[in-house]
Design a protein around this motif. Structure first.
Motif, mmCIF file in Angstrom:
data_model
loop_
_atom_site.group_PDB
_atom_site.id
_atom_site.type_symbol
_atom_site.label_atom_id
_atom_site.label_comp_id
_atom_site.label_asym_id
_atom_site.label_seq_id
_atom_site.Cartn_x
_atom_site.Cartn_y
_atom_site.Cartn_z
ATOM 1 N N UNK A 131 0.861 -1.187 0.000
ATOM 2 C CA UNK A 131 0.000 0.000 0.000
ATOM 3 C C UNK A 131 0.894 1.232 0.000
ATOM 4 N N UNK A 132 0.609 2.142 -0.919
ATOM 5 C CA UNK A 132 1.307 3.423 -0.987
ATOM 6 C C UNK A 132 0.317 4.507 -0.602
ATOM 7 N N UNK A 133 0.707 5.385 0.308
ATOM 8 C CA UNK A 133 -0.185 6.449 0.775
ATOM 9 C C UNK A 133 0.448 7.805 0.519
ATOM 10 N N UNK A 134 -0.165 8.575 -0.374
ATOM 11 C CA UNK A 134 0.364 9.905 -0.661
ATOM 12 C C UNK A 134 0.065 10.849 0.501
ATOM 13 N N UNK A 135 0.917 11.835 0.649
ATOM 14 C CA UNK A 135 0.790 12.816 1.727
ATOM 15 C C UNK A 135 0.521 14.182 1.106
ATOM 16 N N UNK A 136 -0.496 14.848 1.593
ATOM 17 C CA UNK A 136 -0.875 16.157 1.052
ATOM 18 C C UNK A 136 0.210 17.202 1.293
ATOM 19 N N UNK A 137 0.547 17.925 0.242
ATOM 20 C CA UNK A 137 1.446 19.072 0.322
ATOM 21 C C UNK A 137 0.633 20.274 -0.157
ATOM 22 N N UNK A 138 0.182 21.075 0.789
ATOM 23 C CA UNK A 138 -0.705 22.187 0.447
ATOM 24 C C UNK A 138 -0.025 23.278 -0.368
ATOM 25 N N UNK A 170 0.115 -1.894 7.143
ATOM 26 C CA UNK A 170 1.475 -1.595 6.677
ATOM 27 C C UNK A 170 1.399 -0.815 5.363
ATOM 28 N N UNK A 171 2.178 0.249 5.283
ATOM 29 C CA UNK A 171 2.135 1.078 4.084
ATOM 30 C C UNK A 171 3.418 1.896 3.966
ATOM 31 N N UNK A 172 3.585 2.491 2.807
ATOM 32 C CA UNK A 172 4.715 3.386 2.556
ATOM 33 C C UNK A 172 4.133 4.765 2.286
ATOM 34 N N UNK A 173 4.523 5.751 3.077
ATOM 35 C CA UNK A 173 4.080 7.129 2.842
ATOM 36 C C UNK A 173 4.895 7.725 1.690
ATOM 37 N N UNK A 174 4.199 8.453 0.824
ATOM 38 C CA UNK A 174 4.845 9.059 -0.339
ATOM 39 C C UNK A 174 4.549 10.554 -0.321
ATOM 40 N N UNK A 175 5.572 11.350 -0.117
ATOM 41 C CA UNK A 175 5.400 12.797 -0.097
ATOM 42 C C UNK A 175 5.605 13.358 -1.507
ATOM 43 N N UNK A 176 5.509 14.679 -1.620
ATOM 44 C CA UNK A 176 5.724 15.331 -2.919
ATOM 45 C C UNK A 176 7.205 15.424 -3.266
ATOM 46 N N UNK A 177 8.078 15.061 -2.329
ATOM 47 C CA UNK A 177 9.516 15.094 -2.569
ATOM 48 C C UNK A 177 9.894 14.058 -3.631
ATOM 49 N N UNK A 178 10.651 14.441 -4.657
ATOM 50 C CA UNK A 178 11.019 13.498 -5.718
ATOM 51 C C UNK A 178 11.711 12.231 -5.214
ATOM 52 N N UNK A 179 12.534 12.365 -4.162
ATOM 53 C CA UNK A 179 13.213 11.189 -3.615
ATOM 54 C C UNK A 179 12.219 10.225 -2.981
ATOM 55 N N UNK A 182 10.475 8.464 -5.850
ATOM 56 C CA UNK A 182 11.386 7.500 -6.475
ATOM 57 C C UNK A 182 11.556 6.271 -5.593
ATOM 58 N N UNK A 183 11.607 6.481 -4.280
ATOM 59 C CA UNK A 183 11.737 5.375 -3.335
ATOM 60 C C UNK A 183 10.505 4.463 -3.397
ATOM 61 N N UNK A 184 9.316 5.061 -3.496
ATOM 62 C CA UNK A 184 8.083 4.274 -3.575
ATOM 63 C C UNK A 184 8.042 3.444 -4.852
ATOM 64 N N UNK A 185 8.434 4.058 -5.959
ATOM 65 C CA UNK A 185 8.471 3.346 -7.245
ATOM 66 C C UNK A 185 9.470 2.198 -7.169
ATOM 67 N N UNK A 186 10.630 2.458 -6.562
ATOM 68 C CA UNK A 186 11.665 1.429 -6.438
ATOM 69 C C UNK A 186 11.192 0.265 -5.572
ATOM 70 N N UNK A 187 10.472 0.570 -4.480
ATOM 71 C CA UNK A 187 9.953 -0.493 -3.609
ATOM 72 C C UNK A 187 8.955 -1.364 -4.355
ATOM 73 N N UNK A 188 8.069 -0.710 -5.118
ATOM 74 C CA UNK A 188 7.080 -1.454 -5.879
ATOM 75 C C UNK A 188 7.762 -2.347 -6.923
ATOM 76 N N UNK A 189 8.739 -1.797 -7.612
ATOM 77 C CA UNK A 189 9.445 -2.556 -8.638
ATOM 78 C C UNK A 189 10.202 -3.730 -8.033
ATOM 79 N N UNK A 190 10.871 -3.484 -6.915
ATOM 80 C CA UNK A 190 11.633 -4.542 -6.236
ATOM 81 C C UNK A 190 10.705 -5.692 -5.824
ATOM 82 N N UNK A 191 9.554 -5.335 -5.250
ATOM 83 C CA UNK A 191 8.573 -6.344 -4.839
ATOM 84 C C UNK A 191 8.135 -7.201 -6.018
ATOM 85 N N UNK A 192 7.811 -6.552 -7.120
ATOM 86 C CA UNK A 192 7.300 -7.265 -8.289
ATOM 87 C C UNK A 192 8.355 -8.143 -8.949
ATOM 88 N N UNK A 193 9.568 -7.621 -9.075
ATOM 89 C CA UNK A 193 10.625 -8.391 -9.698
ATOM 90 C C UNK A 193 11.021 -9.586 -8.832
#
Length: 198
Positions: A131-138, A170-179, A182-193
């Motif tokens: 689960x990926x959970x985005x975080x609001x950046x007003x 269990x989840x991964x928080x995803x902020x508006x920060x590019x890093x 990128x970390x969330x995308x990498x986690x998803x890719x690692x899991x799938x591969x």
């Protein structure tokens, strides 16, 4: 959460916090690595087409429809041969939107109705591998085509993260920060591969 076939990745978060873009980025990486992902979404638009209220007007009925439609979409994607399903709005997301709408309107629903919706969403939770959970950046601008109520948007963000905490999901928080993204995308890719290599 345990790895299932197909792999299921759910995204939760307030509107215009990058859920769809995050799903698209994961989808692109998966395709680039030879996998067959499917992305669900547009449930809010389809709810409106069916005459159901959305956003701050959400009701128990519209929430139940969103959860059930999301479940059906994921099942259909799996039946069509996807080895990874990206759910743009995991089931509990709809409950957070309802909770925010009720607070926004100063209303309550019977505990029995709330428990029933939670049970419906919870039946799907073990099927999700991430689960990926985005975080609001007003400070991030919202597209002008949207007329979102800013107070409601903040409430949705608060209720998404409160629900994740109270239900111990269990989840991964995803902020508006590019890093962070990128970390969330990498986690998803690692899991799938990793799952594909088994």
């Amino acid at each position: 959460m345990t790895t299932t076939s197909p792999i299921r990745i759910g995204v939760m978060g307030a509107h215009s916090t990058g859920k769809t873009m995050l799903c698209k980025r994961v989808e692109m990486e998966l395709r680039g690595n030879g996998m067959t992902p499917a992305r669900t979404g547009s449930i809010g638009k389809r709810a409106a087409l069916n005459g159901l209220p959305k956003m701050q007007k959400h009701t128990v009925a519209s929430t139940e429809w969103v959860i059930a439609q999301g479940i059906a979409d994921v099942i259909a994607a799996g039946a069509q041969g996807a080895d990874v399903i990206l759910a743009d709005r995991a089931p509990h997301d709809a409950i957070a939107y309802l909770n925010a709408a009720l607070e926004f309107r100063g209303e309550q629903i019977p505990d029995l109705e709330r428990d029933r919706l939670l049970l419906l969403a919870s039946t799907q939770l073990p099927k999700y591998d991430l689960l990926l959970a985005t975080v609001l950046d007003e400070t991030m601008p919202v597209a002008q085509k949207h007329d979102y109520d800013p107070r409601y948007r903040v409430l949705v963000d608060q209720h998404v993260h409160a629900l994740l905490a109270t239900e111990s999901m269990p989840h991964v928080c995803v902020t508006s920060d590019p890093d962070s993204q990128a970390n969330a995308v990498a986690k998803a890719l690692e899991l799938c591969l990793k799952a594909a290599a088994v």
